[in-house]
Design an enzyme around this catalytic site. Sequence first.
Site, mmCIF file in Angstrom:
data_model
loop_
_atom_site.group_PDB
_atom_site.id
_atom_site.type_symbol
_atom_site.label_atom_id
_atom_site.label_comp_id
_atom_site.label_asym_id
_atom_site.label_seq_id
_atom_site.Cartn_x
_atom_site.Cartn_y
_atom_site.Cartn_z
ATOM 1 N N ASP A 231 21.750 31.947 59.268
ATOM 2 C CA ASP A 231 22.701 32.619 60.168
ATOM 3 C C ASP A 231 22.248 32.332 61.593
ATOM 4 O O ASP A 231 21.200 31.699 61.815
ATOM 5 C CB ASP A 231 22.777 34.132 59.887
ATOM 6 N N ASP A 251 22.394 26.981 63.415
ATOM 7 C CA ASP A 251 23.829 26.874 63.666
ATOM 8 C C ASP A 251 24.412 25.917 62.632
ATOM 9 O O ASP A 251 24.039 24.733 62.595
ATOM 10 C CB ASP A 251 24.021 26.320 65.100
ATOM 11 N N MET A 252 25.308 26.426 61.800
ATOM 12 C CA MET A 252 25.845 25.580 60.711
ATOM 13 C C MET A 252 26.642 24.398 61.250
ATOM 14 O O MET A 252 26.900 23.440 60.522
ATOM 15 C CB MET A 252 26.703 26.409 59.750
ATOM 16 N N LYS A 265 30.320 31.618 51.040
ATOM 17 C CA LYS A 265 31.109 32.718 50.480
ATOM 18 C C LYS A 265 31.788 33.476 51.611
ATOM 19 O O LYS A 265 31.134 33.995 52.501
ATOM 20 C CB LYS A 265 30.177 33.645 49.692
ATOM 21 N N HIS A 269 37.390 30.786 55.546
ATOM 22 C CA HIS A 269 38.696 31.345 55.966
ATOM 23 C C HIS A 269 38.671 31.847 57.420
ATOM 24 O O HIS A 269 39.707 32.090 58.015
ATOM 25 C CB HIS A 269 39.172 32.440 55.001
#
Length: 364
Positions: A231, A251-252, A265, A269
């Site tokens: 995260d 940072d993704m 998960k 969205h």
Amino acid sequence: MATQATPIVVPTDAELLQAQADLWRHSLYYLKSMALKCAVELGIPTAIYRLGGSASIPDLITALSLPVAKQQFLSRLMRLLASSGVFSVVDSTEATYSLTPLSYLLVDGIEADDHINHAPFLLTVTATHYIDLAMGLAHWFKQDAKKPPFDHVHGASLFEESMERKHPEFHKMAMQGLIVHDNFGTNIALRELSDIYQGINSLTDCCYHGDGMTAKAIVKAFPHMKVTVLDLPQEIRKIPTDGVVNYVGGDMFKSIPRAQVVLLKMVLHHWSDEDCVKILANCKKAIASREEGGKVLIGDIVLDPASEPVMFETQLLMDVCMMLMKGGRQRDLNDWRDIFIKAGFSDFKLVKKFGARGVLEAYP
Ligand SMILES: C[S@@+](CC[C@H](N)C(=O)[O-])C[C@H]1O[C@@H](n2cnc3c(N)ncnc32)[C@H](O)[C@@H]1O
């Protein structure tokens, strides 16, 4: 070239009368949400639960310490809610109501792994902070605004520090609402979908959020698995180390900690297609090859017009909900396919539908 006009068929008298009734219903739908909010604010689901599972209107008036003069109004509220499946009618002559699975989810104080009181979600999406977005939707459409309606109206982003500073109480409730929304079903998924975790030795749970229930539940169910949570650094700093899960700040959009499998998960969205492709491409770099069991596991809504109408309506409402608050979207299988292909995945599969959501696997 303009499309060819379809001739307007003037409705029959019967159709017009039916249409008027439908228009009344559609115009007043919000009263269903407000009646449900009222029932939760009064504590009706919890009162019925404490009264042993069913209650008459006089029972409720006494249990909730409401003025006896409100009895006939409460009867009318309960009648509407029962017609929507929130409560069920045990005895219509006595006007006695019991809980349905829906109102069971709104009971406070049930100590069970599979029960989470959903009141924070309901109270968040029926709060004026949220309703104001829907009230201003036509205005938002006319503006050349890049930001979602939430940011446009409140000058801050939902769930983020800017909102915490501006509206701390609403922020707190919205965070609880998000945790309820994201956490519910985690244990059910681990039971019903345990196959998808077989053979996984290491997993990165991309985006922690709230109380980190997902990663902890996975380690509990599969103690041999090495689980890492990614995260933002400011979020990871708040998490006490537990010696069980490995917490990494990062940072993704830049990189994702390497593991055989990455779990996304209730993440994608929130993001536009363009952003999802960037996130998924980084997932692909992080996972093992397909031969070594590499995959990305995704839990999110999968829009399906072939589902029963109420379920599809729920999915569409959640899509507009996302449009209002985060600028993200819900996706059908074609939309999912598009972003997987653009991110460089060779194949994907809808493993299982799971309530309004679905579990997808994307393979490198
Ligand atoms: C909706 S939650 C994720 C839900 C979570 N997977 C669950 O099921 O409970 C969003 C999380 O994404 C995190 N996040 C947002 N941007 C991020 C980024 N660029 N890199 C990593 N984490 C990010 C936020 O800090 C927040 O904790």
